[in-house]
Structure formats: C-alpha cells, structure tokens
Design an enzyme around this catalytic site. Structure first.
Site, short mmCIF file in Angstrom:
data_model
loop_
_atom_site.label_atom_id
_atom_site.label_comp_id
_atom_site.label_asym_id
_atom_site.label_seq_id
_atom_site.Cartn_x
_atom_site.Cartn_y
_atom_site.Cartn_z
CD GLU A 55 107.03 75.24 20.33
OE1 GLU A 55 107.94 75.37 21.16
OE2 GLU A 55 107.19 74.75 19.21
CG ASP A 66 112.88 74.64 30.25
OD1 ASP A 66 114.13 74.60 30.25
OD2 ASP A 66 112.20 74.44 29.23
N GLY A 111 114.79 77.16 26.66
CA GLY A 111 115.30 77.19 28.02
C GLY A 111 116.15 78.42 28.23
CG MET A 171 116.41 71.26 21.04
SD MET A 171 115.60 69.72 21.58
CE MET A 171 116.44 68.51 20.57
CD GLU A 172 113.27 73.11 17.42
OE1 GLU A 172 113.09 71.98 17.88
OE2 GLU A 172 113.16 74.17 18.11
#
Length: 251
Positions: free
Chosen positions: A12, A217, A78, A193-194
């Site tokens: 990333e 996704d 996502g 998630m962050e």
C-alpha cells in the site's frame, strides 16, 4: 509542516520510500520509519501493520517521537455499501469503530470518555486528498493501470466517494456481516481495520488527519481471494500517484 504517511501493508506504500530525497531510516518499536522529502514536503513513511492497536501505536509514535504535524493514512478497504465498487476511492469525512460497544454504560459506538462515536477528518487535508484522487483518475489512471489489468479487475470509470468509514478488528468476509454493520451505521461507505483508531489518536493529540481507501473487495465471501492480488496489482499504484499529488499540493 511534517507529513506522516501510514499504511498497513508494504504494497500500500510501494514506491514512496524509493521516491524520497535524502531518506533516513530509524527502527523503533518494531516499525521502520523513513524520513525525507517527498515531492518537496518533509515526510515520514511507516507501515503500521494490521489492526487498530497497531495503527494507534504507530500514529502516536509518529506524533510524539517524529514530530509530524499532519497524518495521512492510505490503503485498501472493503465496500460497505452496494453503490461502492471495486476500484472506487473512498475518502473519509468521518470514521467510527464499528466494533466499539460499551453499552449500556455508553451509547453503542461511542468511545468512552470522549463523548464521540464519529471522528471527523481535517477538512482541508481531506479536500486536498480528494483533489489529488480526482487528478489521478483524470490524468494518471489509464497510464498507471494497463488495459489488461482494468479488464481483469473490472475497473470501469472508478468513482470517488466521501463519507463514513468504519474500522474494526475483523477482516469482514461475509455479506451478512457488512449488511448488519451498515444497518446500524447509515451512510457507511467502506470497512477496514485501522482508520478510526488513527482518527482517535489524532483527535486526542490535536493533529489534522485524512484517510483515503481504495476499494479492493466487496467484503463478502470472495474478499480473501481478491484482496492481496488487488493490493499488489492496483492499489499500490493508486496510493503512489495520489500521495505524490497530495505532497505536491502541500509543498
């Protein structure tokens, strides 16, 4: 100013450290921090690794040890809404920890003792990031992503969305999970998630921040299959071009 650039995974942030002028590396707390000048801006790049604790730790060190004045988190997410497609870009106007629930002591999603569930991005930095994303799609997209890759991943006229991003310590891989979160958090555009952990640290320490995510996704049963292939082939190029544009805008 000094810009801290955080990503969870190496892919990333691919190319950014290599593009730095006069890079200097320091390993601290099991993280490698690389400082230098990026498109004329004093910057520090670091990989947080995955999850809210890892991201919060990294953001805190960037601020307290490396003296960054602004933070940009870039990576993948996502889709949290049916209108958001793979290859689209989501820029957070606010972020929430969708797995934070201390009810009945505090309302669901509220971070105890802050009085907040949603942490607002810095509008100036978010606007600049959005402008950089538009510039990428208008100018760099078809050069950076080959026709074969666009066809393989179904990337047709990617769009930019602004709004709510949700963070939690789960890799969501079923549509039912996403639908349940979306029902509780209207307007949710993306799940990751962050970001909300970084947002809380920046709020508490008074540091402007922005979060930009490329949709990798649909956070459904195919998510694990799609994820790493997309990050390596597509999202890394989105991130490089957009972050470089952000730095030129700040310089």
């Amino acid at each position: 100013m000094r810009l801290g650039i955080i990503s969870a995974l190496d892919e990333e942030q691919h190319g950014l450290v290599e593009a730095m002028q006069d890079p200097a590396t320091l390993i601290h707390g099991m993280r490698t921090y690389t400082s230098g000048r990026l498109a004329g801006v004093d910057a520090v790049c670091v990989l947080s690794r995955i999850g809210k604790v890892a991201a919060a730790t990294t953001a805190s060190v960037l601020i307290e040890k490396f003296g960054v004045t602004h933070l940009l988190f870039t990576g993948v997410a996502g889709a949290g809404d049916a209108g958001v497609r793979v290859g689209d870009i989501v820029i957070a106007d606010s972020l929430v920890q969708y797995d934070m629930d201390c009810s009945p002591l505090f309302p669901a999603f509220e971070v105890p003792l802050t009085g907040l569930s949603h942490f607002a991005s810095d509008q100036r930095l978010a606007n600049l990031t959005a402008s950089a994303a538009h510039g990428f799609l208008d100018t760099d997209f078809e050069v950076a992503i080959s026709a074969d890759e666009r066809r393989e991943f179904g990337l047709s006229m990617p769009r930019i969305h602004r709004g709510l991003i949700g963070s939690g310590d789960r890799f969501l891989s079923s549509a039912s999970e996403v639908n349940a979160i979306n029902a509780s958090l209207p307007g949710l555009l993306a799940v990751e998630m962050e970001g909300a952990a970084v947002a809380q640290v920046c709020f508490e320490l008074g540091v402007p921040f922005a979060v930009i995510r490329t949709i990798s996704d649909n956070a459904n049963e195919a998510a694990a299959t799609d994820f790493m292939r997309f990050v390596k082939a597509i999202a890394s190029r989105y991130a490089f071009h957009i972050v470089m544009r952000v730095c030129r805008g700040l310089g």
